[in-house]
Design a protein around this motif. Structure first.
Motif, short mmCIF file in Angstrom:
data_model
loop_
_atom_site.label_atom_id
_atom_site.label_comp_id
_atom_site.label_asym_id
_atom_site.label_seq_id
_atom_site.Cartn_x
_atom_site.Cartn_y
_atom_site.Cartn_z
N ARG A 1 1.88 4.18 10.26
CA ARG A 1 1.99 4.40 8.82
C ARG A 1 3.40 4.86 8.43
N ALA A 2 3.91 4.31 7.34
CA ALA A 2 5.20 4.72 6.78
C ALA A 2 4.95 5.61 5.58
N PHE A 3 5.73 6.70 5.45
CA PHE A 3 5.51 7.65 4.36
C PHE A 3 6.67 7.70 3.37
N GLY A 4 7.64 6.80 3.51
CA GLY A 4 8.71 6.76 2.54
C GLY A 4 8.32 5.90 1.34
N ARG A 5 9.31 5.29 0.72
CA ARG A 5 9.08 4.39 -0.42
C ARG A 5 9.87 3.11 -0.19
N ASP A 6 9.25 1.99 -0.61
CA ASP A 6 9.90 0.67 -0.55
C ASP A 6 10.32 0.30 0.87
N GLN A 7 9.53 0.68 1.85
CA GLN A 7 9.77 0.27 3.23
C GLN A 7 8.89 -0.93 3.56
N THR A 8 9.41 -1.80 4.43
CA THR A 8 8.65 -2.97 4.86
C THR A 8 8.48 -2.89 6.38
N VAL A 9 7.23 -2.94 6.80
CA VAL A 9 6.90 -2.83 8.23
C VAL A 9 6.42 -4.20 8.69
N PHE A 10 7.19 -4.81 9.61
CA PHE A 10 6.88 -6.16 10.10
C PHE A 10 6.29 -6.10 11.50
N ASP A 11 5.42 -7.07 11.78
CA ASP A 11 5.03 -7.41 13.15
C ASP A 11 5.44 -8.88 13.31
N PRO A 12 6.51 -9.19 14.05
CA PRO A 12 7.00 -10.58 14.12
C PRO A 12 5.96 -11.59 14.58
N TRP A 13 4.99 -11.15 15.41
CA TRP A 13 3.98 -12.09 15.89
C TRP A 13 3.11 -12.62 14.76
N HIS A 14 3.02 -11.89 13.64
CA HIS A 14 2.26 -12.40 12.51
C HIS A 14 2.88 -13.67 11.93
N TYR A 15 4.19 -13.87 12.14
CA TYR A 15 4.90 -14.99 11.51
C TYR A 15 5.13 -16.15 12.47
N VAL A 16 4.69 -16.04 13.72
CA VAL A 16 4.91 -17.13 14.68
C VAL A 16 4.21 -18.42 14.24
N PHE B 1 0.85 -1.19 0.00
CA PHE B 1 0.00 0.00 0.00
C PHE B 1 0.88 1.24 0.00
N ASP B 2 0.58 2.18 -0.86
CA ASP B 2 1.27 3.48 -0.92
C ASP B 2 2.78 3.29 -1.02
N ASN B 3 3.20 2.38 -1.91
CA ASN B 3 4.62 2.13 -2.19
C ASN B 3 5.39 1.51 -1.02
N ASN B 4 4.67 0.99 -0.03
CA ASN B 4 5.30 0.32 1.11
C ASN B 4 4.59 -1.01 1.35
N ARG B 5 5.21 -1.87 2.17
CA ARG B 5 4.65 -3.19 2.46
C ARG B 5 4.44 -3.34 3.97
N TYR B 6 3.31 -3.99 4.32
CA TYR B 6 2.95 -4.18 5.73
C TYR B 6 2.61 -5.66 5.93
N SER B 7 3.04 -6.21 7.06
CA SER B 7 2.77 -7.62 7.34
C SER B 7 1.36 -7.80 7.89
N VAL B 8 0.81 -9.00 7.68
CA VAL B 8 -0.51 -9.37 8.21
C VAL B 8 -0.40 -10.76 8.83
N MET B 9 -1.45 -11.19 9.53
CA MET B 9 -1.47 -12.53 10.11
C MET B 9 -1.35 -13.58 9.01
#
Length: 499
Positions: free
Chosen positions: A367-382, A328-336
């Motif tokens: 929210r991240a406002f840069g470009r090509d950033q990845t925002v992780f929540d490690p608990w989504h990957y447990v 979304f908006d040139n960035n990536r966010y993790s989900v469950m």
């Protein structure tokens, strides 16, 4: 024509000293008619303008010169030609006159055109709580040592002239919603009408006159706050002149010299303090004996009561990648991990991102406002680690993962042992069922006993989950024995004597 100094000397010589006209003529070297004109008219200055300007050489070329001047006036300031260039172009067509004639004609043409295009306006007055005006401006600041162009939202109450400003990284619709909510919360209410330009986040189609097709979400916001939106005529900034003037005032007072801050939060705190200080220190333009803040305090009673925060998000549909990421908006966010395989709804707020699937929140991030950033929540990957425990050591989501103190100590102790990753994954997986506080407490108890294996931690959790000792059952009075039986061992002896 004689200058005002000569006219003054003539008047003083005649009226003060009583000298004759012929003496004045001889001493000042002026004509007798000039002296008589000064004495008889009583004027202190004379001007002369030629009624008809003969243009013997320029006359045949007036139409061409008018066309050149009109075309040149329609160009942007950077592309506009100088009069010398226009004169040279006219000479190229065959004009044989001088530049001075062209210059005088262009000056007259510009003055006549200004008188035709000049517009008159009627001063406006607004009742308390009647209307506010909204607009954006772009300002340059230094945030964290980097030069950034920020978008500043301006809200102004038309009656009291109270201002509210807030800076954002974008001019998107969720920023519009957030700016309105913060402004109305600060004002403790809103007005009956909101005056806007035709910004795309509010207006989808412009019809003839005042008719507009507004954006559906924008209308929802206006309905929530009980505001009637009014859009200005295109390219008619004077219809919201108060907020237009506020843009210049804020730029001069709040952004000059260039502001240096560490974050948007610090910048917005400075803007809010500056707006309040300005309102308390400056008089109202129509009621000079009272300040803008005093008029604002009086207007608050007439405002529509603040209806609470509007759920101001901008929603888009997105897909989930195999690595549990949503773009979304040139960035990536993790989900469950459970969200893989089906589309999700991304709700973008001014400062956070909320991702939903089938009405369930599957992720929430700043929210991240840069470009090509990845925002992780490690608990989504447990849950994925339960199948691939080896990913704990080199997985990108787990790099620099900050865990609670006891859990982090167990992880560091297990890192140097055989099968430590698998044991740590078992402990982390228990968090999904027992909750982080319970697992943290179990890890702390195990460390106090001098152990750190997964079996011990899980055993402690199992004991915590065991049901408590049942409460002693009380016998009802109606079932209680009235005559307690007495044991008779002789009956057993009789059985033993039997053949």
């Amino acid at each position: 024509m004689k200058g005002v100094d000569t006219i003054a000397r003539i008047r003083r010589e005649f009226f003060t000293r009583g000298r004759a006209i012929k003496d004045i003529v001889r001493d000042l070297h002026v004509s007798r008619n000039t002296v008589r004109k000064v004495i008889r008219s009583g004027a202190t200055a004379f001007t002369y303008e030629r009624d008809v300007q003969p243009l013997p050489k320029l006359g045949p070329w007036r139409d061409d010169l008018d066309r050149m001047l009109t075309t040149n006036a329609g160009r942007s300031a950077r592309e506009r030609l100088t009069l010398i260039r226009i004169y040279e172009a006219l000479r190229g067509l065959g004009y044989e006159g001088g530049y001075d004639a062209v210059r005088r004609y262009a000056k007259t043409w510009k003055r006549e055109r200004a008188s035709v295009t000049a517009q008159a306006f009627v001063p406006l007055i607004f009742a308390p709580g009647e209307a506010y005006q909204f607009d954006w401006s772009h300002e340059i600041v230094l945030i964290g040592g980097t030069t950034v162009t920020v978008k500043v939202a301006h809200v102004r109450l038309c009656h009291s002239r109270m201002l509210f400003v807030r800076a954002y990284p974008r001019e998107s619709q969720e920023m519009v919603f957030d700016a309105h909510d913060r402004a109305f919360a600060f004002f403790r209410g809103t007005c009956q009408r909101g005056i806007y330009d035709n910004m795309k986040t509010a207006v989808e189609t412009i019809f003839v006159g005042r008719e507009r097709a507004y954006n559906r979400r924008f209308l929802q916001m206006c309905s929530h706050y009980l505001v009637d939106p009014v859009a200005c005529t295109p390219a008619s900034g004077w219809e919201k002149g108060q907020v237009e003037n506020q843009v210049g005032l804020v730029r001069e007072r709040f952004f000059t010299p260039r502001v240096r801050v560490k974050s948007y939060d610090e910048l917005n705190a400075l803007l809010l303090d500056g707006a309040i200080a300005y309102a308390k220190a400056h008089p109202h333009p129509e009621e000079r004996e009272r300040t803008v803040w005093e008029r604002f305090e009086a207007e608050r009673a007439a405002l529509v009561p603040y209806a609470g925060r509007f759920d101001g998000f901008h929603a888009v549909t997105a897909s989930v990648s195999a690595t549990c990421l949503v773009r979304f908006d040139n960035n990536r966010y993790s989900v469950m991990a459970s969200a893989i395989g089906r589309p999700v709804e991304v709700r973008a707020y001014a400062e956070r991102i909320e991702i939903r699937q089938d009405g369930r929140v599957v992720a929430e991030h700043a929210r991240a406002f840069g470009r090509d950033q990845t925002v992780f929540d490690p608990w989504h990957y447990v849950p994925v680690l339960a199948r691939k425990p080896g990913a704990l050591r080199n997985g990108a989501p787990f790099k620099d993962w900050v865990l609670p103190a006891a859990l982090d100590r167990v992880r560091r102790k297990l890192a140097g042992s055989a099968g430590g990753d698998r044991q740590m994954v078992e402990i982390l997986t228990a968090v999904l069922g027992d909750g982080l506080p319970a697992v943290e407490a179990a890890c702390a108890e195990a460390l106090r006993e001098g152990v750190h294996s997964a079996d011990v931690v899980l055993n402690i959790l199992a004991r915590q989950r065991e049901p408590t000792t049942p409460v002693t059952i009380l016998t009802p009075e109606s079932l209680r024995l009235r005559h307690e039986p007495v044991a008779d061992c002789a009956r057993y002896d009789s059985l033993r004597r039997a053949p």
